[in-house]
Design a protein around this motif. Structure first.
Motif, PDB file in Angstrom:
ATOM      1  N   MET A   1       0.836  -1.215   0.000  1.00  0.00           N
ATOM      2  CA  MET A   1       0.000   0.000   0.000  1.00  0.00           C
ATOM      3  C   MET A   1       0.867   1.259   0.000  1.00  0.00           C
ATOM      4  SD  MET A   1      -3.229  -0.305   2.526  1.00  0.00           S
ATOM      5  CE  MET A   1      -4.802   0.163   1.911  1.00  0.00           C
ATOM      6  N   THR A   2       0.351   2.318  -0.625  1.00  0.00           N
ATOM      7  CA  THR A   2       1.056   3.605  -0.574  1.00  0.00           C
ATOM      8  C   THR A   2       0.066   4.654  -0.067  1.00  0.00           C
ATOM      9  OG1 THR A   2       0.389   4.287  -2.774  1.00  0.00           O
ATOM     10  CG2 THR A   2       2.417   2.989  -2.623  1.00  0.00           C
ATOM     11  N   GLU A   3       0.573   5.861   0.132  1.00  0.00           N
ATOM     12  CA  GLU A   3      -0.283   6.961   0.616  1.00  0.00           C
ATOM     13  C   GLU A   3      -1.515   7.140  -0.269  1.00  0.00           C
ATOM     14  OE1 GLU A   3       3.067   7.331   0.558  1.00  0.00           O
ATOM     15  OE2 GLU A   3       3.715   8.666   2.195  1.00  0.00           O
ATOM     16  N   THR A   4      -1.334   6.961  -1.583  1.00  0.00           N
ATOM     17  CA  THR A   4      -2.438   7.260  -2.503  1.00  0.00           C
ATOM     18  C   THR A   4      -3.641   6.326  -2.308  1.00  0.00           C
ATOM     19  OG1 THR A   4      -1.282   5.967  -4.142  1.00  0.00           O
ATOM     20  CG2 THR A   4      -1.098   8.348  -4.360  1.00  0.00           C
ATOM     21  N   ASN A   5      -3.408   5.139  -1.725  1.00  0.00           N
ATOM     22  CA  ASN A   5      -4.546   4.254  -1.438  1.00  0.00           C
ATOM     23  C   ASN A   5      -5.524   4.885  -0.439  1.00  0.00           C
ATOM     24  OD1 ASN A   5      -2.125   2.174  -1.963  1.00  0.00           O
ATOM     25  ND2 ASN A   5      -4.062   1.334  -2.656  1.00  0.00           N
ATOM     26  N   PHE A   6      -5.070   5.881   0.287  1.00  0.00           N
ATOM     27  CA  PHE A   6      -5.935   6.498   1.304  1.00  0.00           C
ATOM     28  C   PHE A   6      -6.641   7.756   0.795  1.00  0.00           C
ATOM     29  CE2 PHE A   6      -2.798   4.098   3.893  1.00  0.00           C
ATOM     30  CZ  PHE A   6      -3.701   3.196   4.434  1.00  0.00           C
ATOM     31  N   ILE A   7      -6.432   8.079  -0.502  1.00  0.00           N
ATOM     32  CA  ILE A   7      -7.174   9.211  -1.087  1.00  0.00           C
ATOM     33  C   ILE A   7      -8.476   8.640  -1.647  1.00  0.00           C
ATOM     34  CG2 ILE A   7      -7.165  11.017  -2.856  1.00  0.00           C
ATOM     35  CD1 ILE A   7      -4.085  11.044  -2.618  1.00  0.00           C
ATOM     36  N   PRO A   8      -9.629   9.076  -1.115  1.00  0.00           N
ATOM     37  CA  PRO A   8     -10.885   8.454  -1.559  1.00  0.00           C
ATOM     38  C   PRO A   8     -11.326   8.953  -2.928  1.00  0.00           C
ATOM     39  CG  PRO A   8     -11.329  10.163   0.067  1.00  0.00           C
ATOM     40  CD  PRO A   8      -9.841  10.107  -0.082  1.00  0.00           C
ATOM     41  N   SER A   9     -12.082   8.129  -3.640  1.00  0.00           N
ATOM     42  CA  SER A   9     -12.755   8.632  -4.848  1.00  0.00           C
ATOM     43  C   SER A   9     -14.122   9.164  -4.395  1.00  0.00           C
ATOM     44  CB  SER A   9     -12.859   7.519  -5.883  1.00  0.00           C
ATOM     45  OG  SER A   9     -13.224   6.328  -5.254  1.00  0.00           O
ATOM     46  N   GLU A  10     -15.043   9.369  -5.290  1.00  0.00           N
ATOM     47  CA  GLU A  10     -16.378   9.906  -4.945  1.00  0.00           C
ATOM     48  C   GLU A  10     -17.008   9.156  -3.766  1.00  0.00           C
ATOM     49  OE1 GLU A  10     -18.654  12.294  -7.178  1.00  0.00           O
ATOM     50  OE2 GLU A  10     -16.578  12.896  -6.748  1.00  0.00           O
ATOM     51  N   TYR A  11     -17.708   9.888  -2.893  1.00  0.00           N
ATOM     52  CA  TYR A  11     -18.450   9.225  -1.818  1.00  0.00           C
ATOM     53  C   TYR A  11     -19.825   8.796  -2.329  1.00  0.00           C
ATOM     54  CZ  TYR A  11     -14.918  10.995   1.435  1.00  0.00           C
ATOM     55  OH  TYR A  11     -13.744  11.247   2.085  1.00  0.00           O
ATOM     56  N   MET A  99      -6.048  16.107   2.294  1.00  0.00           N
ATOM     57  CA  MET A  99      -6.061  15.413   0.997  1.00  0.00           C
ATOM     58  C   MET A  99      -6.613  13.985   1.111  1.00  0.00           C
ATOM     59  SD  MET A  99      -2.009  14.837   0.300  1.00  0.00           S
ATOM     60  CE  MET A  99      -2.206  13.896  -1.196  1.00  0.00           C
ATOM     61  N   TYR A 100      -6.600  13.437   2.329  1.00  0.00           N
ATOM     62  CA  TYR A 100      -7.135  12.083   2.509  1.00  0.00           C
ATOM     63  C   TYR A 100      -8.596  12.096   2.962  1.00  0.00           C
ATOM     64  CZ  TYR A 100      -2.140  11.404   2.389  1.00  0.00           C
ATOM     65  OH  TYR A 100      -0.818  11.444   2.015  1.00  0.00           O
ATOM     66  N   LEU A 101      -9.051  13.259   3.455  1.00  0.00           N
ATOM     67  CA  LEU A 101     -10.451  13.409   3.893  1.00  0.00           C
ATOM     68  C   LEU A 101     -11.001  14.695   3.256  1.00  0.00           C
ATOM     69  CD1 LEU A 101     -10.207  12.637   7.760  1.00  0.00           C
ATOM     70  CD2 LEU A 101     -10.902  11.049   5.955  1.00  0.00           C
ATOM     71  N   PRO A 102     -11.335  14.643   1.980  1.00  0.00           N
ATOM     72  CA  PRO A 102     -11.674  15.879   1.266  1.00  0.00           C
ATOM     73  C   PRO A 102     -12.969  16.546   1.734  1.00  0.00           C
ATOM     74  CG  PRO A 102     -11.892  13.951  -0.158  1.00  0.00           C
ATOM     75  CD  PRO A 102     -11.261  13.472   1.098  1.00  0.00           C
ATOM     76  N   PHE A 103     -13.703  15.920   2.672  1.00  0.00           N
ATOM     77  CA  PHE A 103     -14.952  16.523   3.150  1.00  0.00           C
ATOM     78  C   PHE A 103     -14.736  17.517   4.287  1.00  0.00           C
ATOM     79  CE2 PHE A 103     -14.280  12.624   5.620  1.00  0.00           C
ATOM     80  CZ  PHE A 103     -14.432  13.085   6.930  1.00  0.00           C
ATOM     81  N   LEU A 104     -13.511  17.673   4.744  1.00  0.00           N
ATOM     82  CA  LEU A 104     -13.293  18.417   5.996  1.00  0.00           C
ATOM     83  C   LEU A 104     -13.822  19.855   5.972  1.00  0.00           C
ATOM     84  CD1 LEU A 104      -9.736  17.250   7.171  1.00  0.00           C
ATOM     85  CD2 LEU A 104     -11.978  16.571   8.063  1.00  0.00           C
ATOM     86  N   ARG A 150     -13.870  -3.052   7.484  1.00  0.00           N
ATOM     87  CA  ARG A 150     -13.313  -2.827   8.833  1.00  0.00           C
ATOM     88  C   ARG A 150     -11.785  -2.724   8.769  1.00  0.00           C
ATOM     89  NH1 ARG A 150     -13.873  -0.825  13.406  1.00  0.00           N
ATOM     90  NH2 ARG A 150     -15.988  -0.724  12.686  1.00  0.00           N
ATOM     91  N   ASP A 151     -11.174  -3.590   7.949  1.00  0.00           N
ATOM     92  CA  ASP A 151      -9.713  -3.609   7.842  1.00  0.00           C
ATOM     93  C   ASP A 151      -9.196  -2.270   7.288  1.00  0.00           C
ATOM     94  OD1 ASP A 151      -7.110  -4.937   7.779  1.00  0.00           O
ATOM     95  OD2 ASP A 151      -7.311  -4.696   5.606  1.00  0.00           O
ATOM     96  N   PHE A 152      -9.848  -1.783   6.225  1.00  0.00           N
ATOM     97  CA  PHE A 152      -9.417  -0.512   5.636  1.00  0.00           C
ATOM     98  C   PHE A 152      -9.652   0.637   6.617  1.00  0.00           C
ATOM     99  CE2 PHE A 152      -9.989   3.392   3.217  1.00  0.00           C
ATOM    100  CZ  PHE A 152      -8.863   3.370   2.411  1.00  0.00           C
ATOM    101  N   PHE A 153     -10.785   0.581   7.319  1.00  0.00           N
ATOM    102  CA  PHE A 153     -11.112   1.619   8.307  1.00  0.00           C
ATOM    103  C   PHE A 153      -9.982   1.737   9.346  1.00  0.00           C
ATOM    104  CE2 PHE A 153     -12.812   3.092  12.321  1.00  0.00           C
ATOM    105  CZ  PHE A 153     -13.740   4.073  12.001  1.00  0.00           C
ATOM    106  N   ASN A 154      -9.572   0.587   9.901  1.00  0.00           N
ATOM    107  CA  ASN A 154      -8.528   0.605  10.933  1.00  0.00           C
ATOM    108  C   ASN A 154      -7.193   1.071  10.376  1.00  0.00           C
ATOM    109  OD1 ASN A 154     -10.102  -0.146  13.082  1.00  0.00           O
ATOM    110  ND2 ASN A 154      -9.650  -2.326  12.894  1.00  0.00           N
ATOM    111  N   LYS A 155      -6.861   0.597   9.170  1.00  0.00           N
ATOM    112  CA  LYS A 155      -5.573   0.994   8.563  1.00  0.00           C
ATOM    113  C   LYS A 155      -5.552   2.502   8.326  1.00  0.00           C
ATOM    114  CE  LYS A 155      -3.418  -2.798   6.154  1.00  0.00           C
ATOM    115  NZ  LYS A 155      -4.204  -3.930   5.701  1.00  0.00           N
TER     116      LYS A 155
END
Ligand code: DP6
Length: 360
Positions: A1-11, A99-104, A150-155
Motif C-alpha cells: 500500500m502507498t499513501e495514494t490508497n488512502f485518497i478516496p474517490s467519490e463518496y 487530501m485524505y479526507l476531502p470533506f473536511l 473494517r480492515d481498511f477503516f482501521n488501517k
C-alpha cells in the motif's frame, strides 16, 4: 500500500448532521520510536503494548455547511470547556490530512474531548488524543462511504493518527502493535501500525503496567524537538539498526515467553532512548532523581524476589512498571511499599494491556 490508497474517490452517500464518539487508549512502547523522516515516517520501527485505563474519549458533532468553506470550521471543548490553545495543533493536523479526507471543509465540527487520566499528569495524551480524533473523522467518512471494510477503516485511522502524532498510530487496535518497516515482520509498514502477526506466549496476556507519576510538570523538551535532534546525531545510525535487531530478537521472546530476555530488551530500549537525549546537541535530561531511585529499587527487588518486574520510560520522568499477571500481588505490594513514596503526591495509575479503541 502507498499513501495514494488512502485518497478516496467519490463518496456514495450524502449526510447532513450527526455525532460520533470514540474512546481510544494510550500505548507504551517496548521498542521505541525516536527519530523521524518527513511526513511522520519513523526512522526506525517500534512496537507497543496498547493500554486500557489511560484513554481519551472524543466526540465529533458535524453539520453540513451551505457551501464549502475556505478554512476549517470547528469548535473545541476539552473537559467541557472551550480550549483555544489546543486549536492550532488540530489545525495543523487537519491540514496534513485534508487530501485524505476531502470533506473536511464541507462541515462545521464541534469536537469534545476528555482524558481518563488527570490533566498535566505528565502522561502523554497525544497518542490517545490523536487516535480518538482520527477514529471520529474516519467514522464520518464511513457514513459517507458505508461500503468501507473494517480492515481498511482501521488501517486508514492508524495512517491518519500517525500524521497527528507518530505513536498515535499504535493506539487503534491491541494488544501488541508494530509500526514501521521491518524486514522480519510480514505486513509491517511505515504508514500505519499492524497487529503483531505472530504467536504470542500466554505470559504476555494481561501484562500489567503501573505508571508511577514521578513528575507532573511540563517537560522541558517536547518529543517533537527530541525526534528532530536525531538528525545528525552521532549515534543515530547505530540506534536505528539496534531497534531493528531488538524487534527481531523480540519475535523469539514473544513466542517462547522468555521473560529474562524480554526484560533485557525492554529496559535497554528505555535507557537507550534517554541516552539519545543525553547525547544529542543540545543535550537534555528528562529523568528526575526519583526516576533513578525507582529503577534501582526495581533492580534490587527483582534480584531478591526472583520476580520478572521491569521498567520502561517514555520521553519524561514517569516510570512504567511492567509485570505479568501471575506476579501481580507480589509486585503490587512492592510498588505500594517501596515505590509510591517517589511519586509526586503519591500518584500512580494501574493500567494493563488493552485491546484498542472502542466506538461509544
Ligand atoms: C518516546 O509520538 O509523541 O514515546 O510523532 O512528534 O508526535 P510525535 O512524537 P510522539 O513520540 C513518542 C516517542 C516515545 C516512544 C514511542 O512511543 O515509541
Amino acid at each position: 500500500m502507498t499513501e495514494t490508497n488512502f485518497i478516496p474517490s467519490e463518496y456514495s452517500n450524502e449526510i447532513s448532521d450527526g455525532k460520533v464518539t470514540y474512546k481510544s487508549p494510550s500505548n507504551i512502547a517496548l521498542v521505541k520510536y525516536w527519530g523521524k523522516k518527513e511526513n511522520q515516517i519513523p526512522a526506525n520501527p517500534s512496537i507497543s503494548f496498547t493500554l486500557n485505563a489511560c484513554a481519551t474519549t472524543t466526540s465529533i458533532s458535524y453539520k453540513k455547511l451551505a457551501s464549502k468553506a475556505s478554512d476549517y470550521s470547528f469548535d473545541l471543548l476539552f473537559e467541557g470547556k472551550p480550549k483555544e490553545d489546543f486549536k492550532p495543533k488540530i489545525e495543523i493536523f487537519l491540514n496534513r490530512i485534508e487530501m485524505y479526507l476531502p470533506f473536511l471543509k464541507d462541515f462545521h465540527f464541534t469536537i469534545e474531548t476528555s482524558n481518563s487520566f488527570p490533566h498535566s499528569s505528565g502522561i502523554a495524551s497525544s497518542a490517545s488524543g490523536m487516535s480518538a480524533l482520527a477514529l471520529c473523522l474516519m467514522a464520518v467518512e464511513k457514513e459517507l462511504n458505508p461500503e468501507m471494510s473494517r480492515d481498511f477503516f482501521n488501517k486508514k485511522a492508524s495512517f491518519l493518527a500517525r500524521l497527528g502524532s507518530g505513536s498515535a498510530c499504535r493506539s487503534i487496535e491491541g494488544d501488541l502493535i508494530q509500526w514501521g518497516n521491518h524486514a522480519d515482520t510480514d505486513g509491517s509498514s511505515d504508514l500505519y501500525g499492524i497487529k503483531y502477526p505472530y504467536e504470542l506466549h500466554p505470559i504476555f496476556k494481561n501484562y500489567h503496567d503501573t505508571i508511577l507519576l514521578v513528575d507532573k510538570g511540563q517537560k522541558q523538551v517536547s518529543s517533537t524537538i527530541g525526534h528532530d535532534l536525531m538528525h545528525n546525531h552521532p549515534f543515530a545510525k547505530n540506534r536505528f539498526d539496534q531497534a531493528h535487531e531488538n524487534l527481531t530478537k523480540l519475535k523469539r521472546v514473544f513466542s517462547e515467553g522468555n521473560l529474562k530476555s524480554f526484560i533485557d530488551i525492554v529496559e535497554s530500549e528505555a535507557l537507550t532512548l534517554h541516552a539519545m537525549m543525553m547525547t544529542s546537541l543540545p543535550y537534555f535530561v528528562l529523568m528526575k532523581p526519583n526516576t533513578l531511585e525507582i529503577i534501582n529499587k526495581i533492580w534490587v527487588f527483582r534480584e531478591s524476589s526472583k520476580t520478572n518486574v521491569c521498567f520502561t520510560l517514555d520521553a519524561g520522568a514517569n516510570v512504567h512498571v511492567l509485570y505479568p499477571e501471575n506476579e501481580k500481588e507480589e509486585v503490587f505490594q512492592f510498588i505500594k511499599n517501596e515505590l509510591v513514596v517517589y511519586c509526586e503526591n503519591g500518584q500512580y495509575i494501574c493500567d494493563r494491556i488493552g485491546f484498542g479503541a472502542k466506538k461509544m
